[in-house]
Design a protein around this motif. Structure first.
Motif, PDB file in Angstrom:
ATOM      1  N   VAL A 438       0.672  -1.170  -0.093  1.00  0.00           N
ATOM      2  CA  VAL A 438      -0.062   0.138   0.196  1.00  0.00           C
ATOM      3  C   VAL A 438       0.874   1.302   0.035  1.00  0.00           C
ATOM      4  N   ILE A 439       0.797   2.081  -1.024  1.00  0.00           N
ATOM      5  CA  ILE A 439       1.524   3.192  -1.054  1.00  0.00           C
ATOM      6  C   ILE A 439       0.745   4.453  -0.509  1.00  0.00           C
ATOM      7  N   GLY A 440       1.453   5.114   0.363  1.00  0.00           N
ATOM      8  CA  GLY A 440       0.737   6.434   0.762  1.00  0.00           C
ATOM      9  C   GLY A 440       1.041   7.553  -0.199  1.00  0.00           C
ATOM     10  N   PHE A 441      -0.153   8.324  -0.628  1.00  0.00           N
ATOM     11  CA  PHE A 441      -0.225   9.333  -1.467  1.00  0.00           C
ATOM     12  C   PHE A 441      -0.442  10.529  -0.613  1.00  0.00           C
ATOM     13  N   TYR A 442       0.407  11.486  -0.390  1.00  0.00           N
ATOM     14  CA  TYR A 442       0.200  12.288   0.610  1.00  0.00           C
ATOM     15  C   TYR A 442       0.622  13.951   0.057  1.00  0.00           C
ATOM     16  N   ILE A 443      -0.851  14.776   0.095  1.00  0.00           N
ATOM     17  CA  ILE A 443      -0.664  16.023  -0.642  1.00  0.00           C
ATOM     18  C   ILE A 443      -0.533  16.899   0.505  1.00  0.00           C
ATOM     19  N   ILE A 513      -7.377  13.349   7.155  1.00  0.00           N
ATOM     20  CA  ILE A 513      -7.359  14.806   6.741  1.00  0.00           C
ATOM     21  C   ILE A 513      -6.978  15.804   7.683  1.00  0.00           C
ATOM     22  N   ILE A 514      -6.393  16.577   7.455  1.00  0.00           N
ATOM     23  CA  ILE A 514      -5.942  17.700   8.559  1.00  0.00           C
ATOM     24  C   ILE A 514      -6.597  19.031   8.207  1.00  0.00           C
ATOM     25  N   PHE A 515      -7.290  19.362   9.022  1.00  0.00           N
ATOM     26  CA  PHE A 515      -8.185  20.717   8.824  1.00  0.00           C
ATOM     27  C   PHE A 515      -7.235  21.776   9.642  1.00  0.00           C
ATOM     28  N   SER A 516      -7.655  23.024   9.230  1.00  0.00           N
ATOM     29  CA  SER A 516      -7.017  24.095   9.852  1.00  0.00           C
ATOM     30  C   SER A 516      -7.703  25.333  10.023  1.00  0.00           C
ATOM     31  N   SER A 528      -3.586  15.931   3.290  1.00  0.00           N
ATOM     32  CA  SER A 528      -4.608  14.942   3.311  1.00  0.00           C
ATOM     33  C   SER A 528      -3.629  13.759   2.747  1.00  0.00           C
ATOM     34  N   ARG A 529      -4.162  12.552   2.882  1.00  0.00           N
ATOM     35  CA  ARG A 529      -3.585  11.278   2.192  1.00  0.00           C
ATOM     36  C   ARG A 529      -4.683  10.387   1.506  1.00  0.00           C
ATOM     37  N   MET A 530      -4.209   9.550   0.612  1.00  0.00           N
ATOM     38  CA  MET A 530      -4.879   8.674   0.182  1.00  0.00           C
ATOM     39  C   MET A 530      -3.944   7.356   0.023  1.00  0.00           C
ATOM     40  N   PHE A 531      -4.481   6.238  -0.250  1.00  0.00           N
ATOM     41  CA  PHE A 531      -3.619   4.997  -0.252  1.00  0.00           C
ATOM     42  C   PHE A 531      -3.816   4.280  -1.821  1.00  0.00           C
ATOM     43  N   LEU A 554       6.831  12.426 -11.193  1.00  0.00           N
ATOM     44  CA  LEU A 554       5.609  13.035 -11.581  1.00  0.00           C
ATOM     45  C   LEU A 554       5.304  13.977 -10.408  1.00  0.00           C
ATOM     46  N   SER A 555       5.766  13.773  -9.173  1.00  0.00           N
ATOM     47  CA  SER A 555       5.552  14.649  -8.118  1.00  0.00           C
ATOM     48  C   SER A 555       6.362  15.939  -8.085  1.00  0.00           C
ATOM     49  N   LEU A 556       7.379  15.966  -8.881  1.00  0.00           N
ATOM     50  CA  LEU A 556       8.213  17.120  -9.221  1.00  0.00           C
ATOM     51  C   LEU A 556       7.608  18.090 -10.154  1.00  0.00           C
ATOM     52  N   THR A 557       6.768  17.303 -11.132  1.00  0.00           N
ATOM     53  CA  THR A 557       6.424  18.383 -12.366  1.00  0.00           C
ATOM     54  C   THR A 557       4.809  18.468 -12.320  1.00  0.00           C
ATOM     55  N   SER A 558       4.349  17.904 -11.193  1.00  0.00           N
ATOM     56  CA  SER A 558       2.625  18.170 -11.407  1.00  0.00           C
ATOM     57  C   SER A 558       2.411  19.157 -10.720  1.00  0.00           C
ATOM     58  N   LYS A 559       1.084  19.829 -10.808  1.00  0.00           N
ATOM     59  CA  LYS A 559       0.331  20.971 -10.469  1.00  0.00           C
ATOM     60  C   LYS A 559       0.217  20.799  -8.729  1.00  0.00           C
ATOM     61  N   VAL A 560      -0.280  19.583  -8.492  1.00  0.00           N
ATOM     62  CA  VAL A 560      -0.703  19.155  -7.141  1.00  0.00           C
ATOM     63  C   VAL A 560       0.681  18.806  -6.550  1.00  0.00           C
ATOM     64  N   LYS A 561       1.002  19.327  -5.663  1.00  0.00           N
ATOM     65  CA  LYS A 561       2.194  18.884  -4.743  1.00  0.00           C
ATOM     66  C   LYS A 561       2.078  17.846  -3.664  1.00  0.00           C
ATOM     67  N   PHE A 562       2.826  16.626  -4.056  1.00  0.00           N
ATOM     68  CA  PHE A 562       2.420  15.339  -3.321  1.00  0.00           C
ATOM     69  C   PHE A 562       4.039  14.449  -3.273  1.00  0.00           C
ATOM     70  N   ILE A 563       3.672  13.852  -2.277  1.00  0.00           N
ATOM     71  CA  ILE A 563       4.895  12.637  -2.115  1.00  0.00           C
ATOM     72  C   ILE A 563       4.393  11.403  -1.972  1.00  0.00           C
ATOM     73  N   VAL A 564       5.102  10.243  -2.270  1.00  0.00           N
ATOM     74  CA  VAL A 564       4.618   8.895  -2.173  1.00  0.00           C
ATOM     75  C   VAL A 564       5.589   8.198  -1.066  1.00  0.00           C
TER      76      VAL A 564
END
Length: 771
Positions: A438-443, A513-516, A528-531, A554-564
């Motif tokens: 299971v890969i964590g997809f973190y925005i 999900i983290i709210f602020s 937030s995160r998805m799996f 993809l994480s370096l070039t995408s509009k949405v900043k995420f890490i896996v």
């Protein structure tokens, strides 16, 4: 089994810890357990109440409370009906997560893991129809170090064999000129250097690991060759010289090349021991090797050099090479028994004619074999075509293997064979290779989740994966309520917090999900995160590595900043650097060695031939290593780095003698090079191979890799030294034609004439000697 595991107790003074005390807790303060446990509990309840409508789907199933859970990494060997309904499963994987928040907790968790393995094994004995494979966070470390324990008796056997052969290699029929003690003392020199390095590493707080098993064999290949080369140089000296003069000639002849190869070893392993190498095991291995090689050089200069002088005086005084007893004259021996004459067989200098003076050491079996038979045979015109043909076959098979090189990241390659790690990873690969971990997809930044174009971007990034996603579930939730997904920001966030996450089947997504709250009391999703789970084939490791690299790019070039992230990525990154870093360092070392040797060799052609030979050997080793099912991992790459130095060690003296030779023919100088250096190479090779053979029987994948790589390096290098180079050098440059040197006025020839005069005063020139 689950109940037995949760009842495990770790006794400490005043308190007994159970799984409930050291487990990781979720938001409702209960232990986190695998969802498959809840599935099995519901399945058991359905069977007890005779309900037949309960079904498990794969790889995503639904619990009684409506939650969607992923079970692809918990059910293995699954057979499904239509609509992904599970018909049967051959394996189940249960994982228990423990805390390590302080030293006491860490100690209790470590003890709990030990009892856990014992509990599973005890459960196995009472349920023999079910195979169980326990694996804990410390299993890999324990199984890695187990290689050292199972190798002990094999290493002792190896030592006995090498000692025996080293003594035999230095012995000959002549009891005066035989040097059995030098064979033993040469091995003792190597052993002392290795022990000195180990002691220094221990005193400086270094950590031992099983890769150190390769260091004695690194030292064996380098150290023994140096001592045998010195002994070979001793045989070339004149017996009528004083021991001091003979020793000086030995050091002048052999120590220059030995010093240069030692320097090359230090440079190569020195770069590996530098901060450029980010693998601690490889860095410590190279550091230990550097120290051992340095002290071996000092011990050869001092201890072994002194031993050579001591045995030289024994020979000079015509004493027995083993018992140090004065050998009687032949006329005295005639009166003794046959066994006595056999033990004290020796050739005295007064019994040796001038024509035999240079052949007193030819009774040595290897010297006799090379000089009388092998040199003439390998340079025979009819043998050369077969050697060239054999080399072409060698290159063909090496190329075939080279094109199939695979990079290894299997944990089982570095541990002993009959261990928990092997059993667990084998079962996991067999039953759980259909899906990736299971890969964590973190925005990790606030994005406009309510914007339909952003929604499309996020869904596009996760397309093709099996998804466990709050975001996708929330969008489906809105659609079921006939509400547009493109709500205003406030409505989108309020509906998410107050409606979606309050629903029992979606409440568990609150952990994702983290709210602020902002200054105007506006609530925003800051992270937030998805799996994600990918479908994989048999080549799971290669696919995972490619997938990881693709997602990172993809994480370096995408509009949405995420890490896996997944915990296995840590090992995959380490694996990537374990191959890349040593390869990079070996390339730097090779370039440095070429640059370094260009200023040290007497002829640049030596450098060219040496480079081509090293390239040919390394190419062959990599190819045949692959055909022998050895993957390119940290161990094999370290062996390849050592192979560069081993090839230079053995081939450099041969090439140097040949290239620097003037006049005569190429064939003559090939024979001369083999006669001068071939015995030392052959002695070193025989001892090295005999020492490696017991390593093949060690029940460990690490030593199996070590044996196959080192054996191929020794075999291919020997093949080049005794077959390829002697044949190729006979018909390729440099030319050995006589060169007529111009006479300078300063270089005058002095002619000494010895004249004989008869009674009739006739002057007759009897002898002319050019000085």
């Amino acid at each position: 089994l689950h109940s037995a595991v949760t009842r495990i107790q770790v006794q400490r003074p005043g308190f007994n810890y159970t799984f409930a005390h050291i487990c990781i807790l979720n938001n409702d303060k209960t232990c986190i357990v695998d969802d498959i446990v809840h599935v099995l509990e519901e399945l058991k309840a359905a069977r007890s109440s005779n309900r037949t409508n309960f079904a498990i789907t794969y790889p995503i199933t639904h619990l009684k409370d409506g939650r969607e859970v992923y079970n692809g990494h918990q059910l293995g060997g699954v057979t499904v009906h239509s609509k992904d309904r599970v018909k049967s499963a051959e394996a189940i994987q249960l994982t228990y997560y423990l805390q390590a928040i302080n030293s006491l907790n860490d100690m209790v968790a470590e003890k709990w893991e030990s009892i856990f393995c014992d509990t599973v094994e005890l459960f196995q004995k009472s349920n023999r129809k079910v195979k169980m494979y326990p694996f804990t966070s410390s299993s890999l470390k324990e199984d890695f170090q187990k290689t050292s324990r199972v190798s002990e008796r094999y290493l002792i056997t190896s030592l006995v064999l090498v000692v025996t052969l080293a003594i035999l290699c230095c012995s000959m029929q002549d009891c005066v000129r035989s040097k059995p003690w030098l064979g033993l003392l040469g091995l003792l020199t190597v052993t002392l250097a290795t022990l000195t390095a180990a002691g220094i590493i221990n005193l400086t707080g270094g950590k031992y690991n099983s890769t150190f098993l390769g260091i004695p064999f690194v030292m064996l290949g380098h150290g023994l060759y140096g001592t045998f080369e010195m002994l070979s140089s001793w045989r070339k000296t004149r017996e009528d010289q004083h021991v001091k003069e003979r020793t000086a000639a030995v050091f002048a002849d052999s120590m220059l090349s030995f010093s240069l190869t030692t320097a090359m070893y230090l440079v190569t392993f020195g770069i590996g021991a530098s901060p450029f190498t980010n693998i601690e095991a490889a860095r410590i291995f190279c550091c230990n090797s550097c120290i051992a090689i340095f002290f071996n050089y000092l011990y050869v200069l001092s201890f072994y050099g002194s031993s050579l002088v001591f045995t030289g005086y024994i020979e000079n005084n015509y004493q027995h090479s083993i018992f140090c007893r004065k050998v009687p004259k032949p006329e005295v021996l005639q009166e003794k028994p046959a066994w006595y004459r056999f033990l004290l067989t020796a050739k005295f200098s007064e019994d040796t004619t001038d024509s035999e003076e240079t052949s007193t050491y030819e009774s040595h079996l290897l010297v006799w074999f090379l000089k009388r038979y092998y040199c003439d045979w390998i340079t025979n015109t009819y043998v050369k075509p077969f050697v060239v043909l054999f080399y072409l076959v060698y290159i063909s098979f090496a190329l075939m293997g080279y094109l199939q090189v695979s990079e290894g990241s299997d944990l089982s390659n570095i541990v002993a064979t009959a261990t928990r790690t092997i059993e667990y990873t084998t079962a996991q690969q067999k039953y759980f290779s259909n899906y990736s971990p299971v890969i964590g997809f973190y925005i990790y930044e606030s994005i406009e989740y309510w914007n339909t174009s952003v929604q499309e971007d996020v869904l596009e990034y996760t397309k093709g994966f099996v998804r466990i996603s709050w975001f996708e579930s929330y969008l489906n939730y809105l659609r079921k309520l006939n509400i547009s997904t493109g709500l205003p920001k406030k409505n989108f966030t309020d509906m998410l917090r107050n409606s979606f996450l309050k629903t029992p089947q979606f409440a568990h997504f609150s952990e994702d999900i983290i709210f602020s709250k902002k200054y105007n009391n506006e609530v925003d999703v800051v992270a937030s995160r998805m799996f994600l789970v990918a479908k994989t084939m048999e080549t799971k490791r290669e696919e995972l590595y490619d997938l990881l690299e693709t997602l990172r790019k993809l994480s370096l070039t995408s509009k949405v900043k995420f890490i896996v992230f997944n915990p296995s990525f840590v090992y995959m990154d380490r694996y990537a650097s374990s191959v890349g870093a040593p390869l990079q360092n070996s390339c730097i070392s090779a370039l440095f060695l070429l640059f370094f040797s260009a200023f040290l060799v007497a002829d640049s052609l030596i450098n060219v031939w040496l480079t081509l030979t090293v390239a040919s050997v390394e190419f062959g080793v990599i190819g045949f290593m692959t055909l022998w099912k050895v993957e390119l991992d940290c161990i094999s790459v370290l062996c390849l780095i050592y192979g560069i130095n081993y090839t230079i060690d053995n081939c450099a003296p041969l090439l140097s003698t040949f290239v620097l030779g003037k006049e005569f023919t190429r064939t003559k100088w090939v024979k001369n090079a083999l006669e001068v250096h071939g015995v030392a190479i052959l002695q070193s090779y025989l001892c090295y191979i005999v020492g490696l053979i017991p390593l093949a029987a060690v029940p460990s994948n690490l030593t199996r890799t070590l044996f196959r790589c080192l054996f191929l390096i020794a075999l291919v290098t020997f093949f080049h030294c005794f077959a390829i180079l002697p044949v190729i050098l006979t018909f390729l440059p440099p030319s050995k034609k006589k060169r007529k040197e111009k006479k300078n006025p300063e270089n005058r020839e002095e002619i000494e004439c010895v004249e004989m005069v008869d009674m009739d005063s006739t002057r007759v020139v009897d002898q002319i000697t050019t000085v």
